[in-house]
Design a protein around this motif. Sequence first.
Motif, mmCIF file in Angstrom:
data_model
loop_
_atom_site.group_PDB
_atom_site.id
_atom_site.type_symbol
_atom_site.label_atom_id
_atom_site.label_comp_id
_atom_site.label_asym_id
_atom_site.label_seq_id
_atom_site.Cartn_x
_atom_site.Cartn_y
_atom_site.Cartn_z
ATOM 1 N N LYS A 20 1.017 2.477 -7.042
ATOM 2 C CA LYS A 20 0.316 1.729 -8.095
ATOM 3 C C LYS A 20 -0.818 2.545 -8.731
ATOM 4 O O LYS A 20 -0.913 2.648 -9.949
ATOM 5 C CB LYS A 20 -0.263 0.414 -7.525
ATOM 6 N N THR A 59 -1.318 5.783 -8.613
ATOM 7 C CA THR A 59 -0.789 6.986 -9.261
ATOM 8 C C THR A 59 -0.296 6.632 -10.662
ATOM 9 O O THR A 59 -0.586 7.339 -11.635
ATOM 10 C CB THR A 59 0.358 7.576 -8.410
ATOM 11 N N SER A 93 0.829 -1.199 0.000
ATOM 12 C CA SER A 93 0.000 0.000 0.000
ATOM 13 C C SER A 93 0.873 1.262 0.000
ATOM 14 O O SER A 93 1.840 1.347 0.749
ATOM 15 C CB SER A 93 -0.898 -0.030 1.240
ATOM 16 N N GLY A 94 0.523 2.210 -0.872
ATOM 17 C CA GLY A 94 1.244 3.479 -0.913
ATOM 18 C C GLY A 94 2.485 3.479 -1.798
ATOM 19 O O GLY A 94 3.191 4.487 -1.871
HETATM 20 N N1 LIG Z 1 -3.600 13.321 -4.737
HETATM 21 C C1 LIG Z 1 -2.582 13.080 -3.905
HETATM 22 N N2 LIG Z 1 -2.071 14.060 -3.138
HETATM 23 C C2 LIG Z 1 -1.036 13.835 -2.309
HETATM 24 N N3 LIG Z 1 -0.420 12.647 -2.169
HETATM 25 C C3 LIG Z 1 -0.877 11.623 -2.912
HETATM 26 C C4 LIG Z 1 -1.991 11.776 -3.815
HETATM 27 N N4 LIG Z 1 -2.217 10.577 -4.412
HETATM 28 C C5 LIG Z 1 -1.307 9.721 -3.915
HETATM 29 N N5 LIG Z 1 -0.503 10.331 -3.027
HETATM 30 C C6 LIG Z 1 0.616 9.715 -2.287
HETATM 31 O O1 LIG Z 1 1.416 9.019 -3.243
HETATM 32 C C7 LIG Z 1 1.848 7.774 -2.726
HETATM 33 C C8 LIG Z 1 1.372 6.643 -3.629
HETATM 34 O O2 LIG Z 1 -0.037 6.541 -3.527
HETATM 35 P P1 LIG Z 1 -0.899 5.515 -4.397
HETATM 36 O O3 LIG Z 1 -2.321 5.784 -4.122
HETATM 37 O O4 LIG Z 1 -0.439 5.600 -5.818
HETATM 38 O O5 LIG Z 1 -0.449 4.123 -3.789
HETATM 39 P P2 LIG Z 1 -1.046 2.647 -4.024
HETATM 40 O O6 LIG Z 1 0.123 1.765 -4.327
HETATM 41 O O7 LIG Z 1 -2.141 2.707 -5.025
HETATM 42 O O8 LIG Z 1 -1.616 2.262 -2.593
HETATM 43 P P3 LIG Z 1 -2.883 1.314 -2.198
HETATM 44 O O9 LIG Z 1 -2.419 -0.117 -2.386
HETATM 45 O O10 LIG Z 1 -3.126 1.614 -0.770
HETATM 46 O O11 LIG Z 1 -4.025 1.672 -3.100
HETATM 47 C C9 LIG Z 1 1.321 7.681 -1.300
HETATM 48 O O12 LIG Z 1 2.343 8.132 -0.436
HETATM 49 C C10 LIG Z 1 0.156 8.648 -1.306
HETATM 50 O O13 LIG Z 1 -0.034 9.191 -0.033
#
Ligand SMILES: Nc1ncnc2c1ncn2[C@@H]1O[C@H](COP(=O)(O)OP(=O)(O)OP(=O)(O)O)[C@@H](O)[C@H]1O
Length: 268
Positions: free
Chosen positions: A53, A55, A49-50
Amino acid sequence: MENLVETTGLCRSFTGRGTLLRGAETTRAVDNVSLTIPKGQTLGLVGESGCGKSTLGRMVVGLLPPDSGDVLVMGKPLWNAAAHDNYRAFRQEMTRHIQMVFQDPYSSLTPRMTVLESVQEPLTCAPAPLPKAQRREGALAMLERVGIEPEQAKRFPHQFSGGQRQRIAIARALVSRPAFVVCDEPTSSLDASVQAQILNLLLDLQDELGLTYLFISHDLAVVRHMSDQVAVMQRGKVVEQAPANTLFTAPQTEYTRLLLHSIMELGK
Ligand SMILES: Nc1ncnc2c1ncn2[C@@H]1O[C@H](COP(=O)(O)OP(=O)(O)OP(=O)(O)O)[C@@H](O)[C@H]1O
Ligand SMILES: [Mg+2]
């Protein structure tokens, strides 16, 4: 094999607001990611998580602009307006070719619209909006294909179960006959038996319609079931991309080994 989609050095950071005592912090959500997705195949994307992915997925479908790098779709750069004679027309064409299925179907279904209206909507878009009768026919056929009967099509999203709502979101994503679909945790909020039905529906539709998928999940078993190749992300970077079987049987990086190990521990 021909790549339908390729990312080249994609980067995206986010800067928080900061507080009185602490300055704004910048997160490198996606850091120099280069991936290839062959036509008709599924690239699974895993990582904790985070790690970035979603993004990455949002940049690949054209929803979130990168800071640098680009996404090549059939060789054409999605984010470089200067490379196109008519960028507006190109992006309109891409909204038809590239679609996304989210974890929460509510994010693609409007609560006040009947599911028939929601599923028809992509067919009203330029450059080639369809006449009303054809839109209706196309939407009803796609709804039926995913298991929603025509007499249910006048209902609203809240009148369906979670699994049915995800079927409707899939119909909406596929009604414009896209070539490429990003699925971001499409079954993570469903219970195991419904999850299996939706995953198998996605696999059947891939065969029938020749779709290419980027399939995002934190669940390695699900990714293994769905993917031809798998990319592993850690803190914004892709640390490994390999054919699914190779990755699961002979992981090349310590991080992938740890991910696999933690899943096996959980399953004990
Ligand atoms: N709109 C935003 N504004 C600020 N920070 C963001 C934003 N979107 C994502 N982040 C940050 O970017 C990083 C990656 O987030 P992302 O949502 O892409 O992760 P993920 O791998 O999809 O996680 P998960 O498995 O929990 O869905 C994290 O640290 C998140 O807090
Ligand atoms: Mg996510």
